[in-house]
Design an enzyme around this catalytic site. Structure first.
Site, mmCIF file in Angstrom:
data_model
loop_
_atom_site.group_PDB
_atom_site.id
_atom_site.type_symbol
_atom_site.label_atom_id
_atom_site.label_comp_id
_atom_site.label_asym_id
_atom_site.label_seq_id
_atom_site.Cartn_x
_atom_site.Cartn_y
_atom_site.Cartn_z
ATOM 1 N N SER A 142 -8.531 95.142 38.037
ATOM 2 C CA SER A 142 -7.627 95.404 36.892
ATOM 3 C C SER A 142 -8.033 94.533 35.770
ATOM 4 O O SER A 142 -8.320 93.415 36.271
ATOM 5 C CB SER A 142 -6.398 95.664 37.296
ATOM 6 O OG SER A 142 -5.458 95.517 36.230
ATOM 7 N N TYR A 155 2.163 92.620 40.569
ATOM 8 C CA TYR A 155 0.902 93.244 40.484
ATOM 9 C C TYR A 155 -0.268 92.253 40.080
ATOM 10 O O TYR A 155 -1.041 92.414 40.412
ATOM 11 C CB TYR A 155 1.116 94.342 39.627
ATOM 12 C CG TYR A 155 -0.116 95.148 39.240
ATOM 13 C CD1 TYR A 155 -0.691 96.221 39.851
ATOM 14 C CD2 TYR A 155 -0.879 95.178 38.018
ATOM 15 C CE1 TYR A 155 -1.567 97.014 39.973
ATOM 16 C CE2 TYR A 155 -2.191 95.722 37.755
ATOM 17 C CZ TYR A 155 -2.522 96.486 38.570
ATOM 18 O OH TYR A 155 -3.449 97.356 38.408
ATOM 19 N N LYS A 159 -3.893 91.703 42.089
ATOM 20 C CA LYS A 159 -5.356 91.807 41.415
ATOM 21 C C LYS A 159 -6.113 90.426 41.324
ATOM 22 O O LYS A 159 -7.256 90.528 41.374
ATOM 23 C CB LYS A 159 -5.180 92.512 39.975
ATOM 24 C CG LYS A 159 -4.475 93.971 40.109
ATOM 25 C CD LYS A 159 -5.594 94.767 41.201
ATOM 26 C CE LYS A 159 -4.895 96.185 41.123
ATOM 27 N NZ LYS A 159 -6.029 96.954 42.357
#
Length: 276
Positions: A142, A155, A159
């Protein structure tokens, strides 16, 4: 076709980017094993693609589910050439200050188990088949693996962890398996959030992401989901990407080259060059 008779195993393959990848790899001549949590969606994929696809429902947090899926893939197609760990959830940019104290542990565990552990378990389940085929692994990352504000701290941490995982596995699995990553940017999908934060019914498609990114990205628009799939085809193609392992393609619409005072420096090029 570039990937005629290659076999690709995709987690989270029945919706969003994963679904687009299934469609693209079938178009390129590959056979595809789809692993997804939704039995209904995986059955629909089999109906649409016929014998080019085998689908297995399960949980990426379960090694037994993934081993069962890898076995079914090999039993059906004879091998696994490419693994794409892709299943993930998003925290909808929830900042640390807003994380409820009584849910931090559960939210942390849920995001890391799906977004990181799910990748590790998928590799573990497919490892023998990938070594045997001298295959490759392509991890969905991402832009949050490279920049802040692509998610909240949970999050973003997952990643960044996947970036490290790509590099470590590229080292550990060489010379038999190539391991690369694609850092995708914003797109209109059904990406949901952690149930521990009450976000499991949310969808990123509810956010006017296209309007937001139009003024943020140097390319001037949010890419369609299908436009991200070519990067995976490149890394999967043995001849075109043979030297690539441990490589991270930051496929972010130019986010890393935005200027300090303007998103794109060439907005006046048409006028200056008299091009209509």
């Amino acid at each position: 076709m570039k990937l005629q008779d290659e076999v690709v195993f995709i987690t989270g393959g029945a919706s969003g980017l994963g679904r687009a990848l299934v469609d693209r790899f079938v178009k390129e001549g590959a056979k595809v094993a789809v692993f997804d949590k939704s039995p209904d969606r995986v059955r629909q994929l089999e109906q649409e693609h016929g014998k080019a696809v085998v689908s297995i429902a399960g949980d990426v947090r379960s090694l037994e589910d993934l081993k069962r899926a890898a076995t079914q893939c090999v039993d059906t197609f004879g091998k696994i050439d490419v693994l794409i760990p892709n299943a993930g959830i998003w925290d909808y940019n929830m900042p640390l200050v807003d994380l409820p104290e009584d849910n931090i542990d559960k939210a942390f565990d849920e995001l890391f188990q799906i977004n990181v552990k799910g990748y590790i378990l998928a590799v573990k389940a497919c490892l023998r088949a990938l070594v045997a085929s001298r295959g490759s692994i392509i991890c969905t990352i991402s832009n949050a693996g490279f920049y802040p504000n692509g998610g909240g701290p949970l999050y973003t941490a997952t990643k960044h962890a996947v970036v490290g995982l790509v590099r470590e596995l590229a080292f550990e699995l060489a010379p038999y398996i190539r391991v690369n990553g694609v850092g995708v940017g914003g797109m209109n999908t059904s990406l949901s959030g952690p149930g521990s934060l009450g976000m499991n019914e949310k969808s990123i498609s509810e956010i006017p992401l296209g309007e937001m990114l139009e003024s943020v990205l140097p390319i001037g628009r949010m890419p369609d989901v299908d436009e991200y799939t070519g990067a995976y085809v490149f890394f999967a193609t043995r001849g075109d990407s043979a030297p690539a392992t441990g490589a991270l393609l930051n496929y972010d619409g130019g986010m890393g080259v935005r200027g300090l005072f303007s998103v794109a420096g060439g907005n006046d090029l048409l006028d200056k060059l008299n091009i209509e």
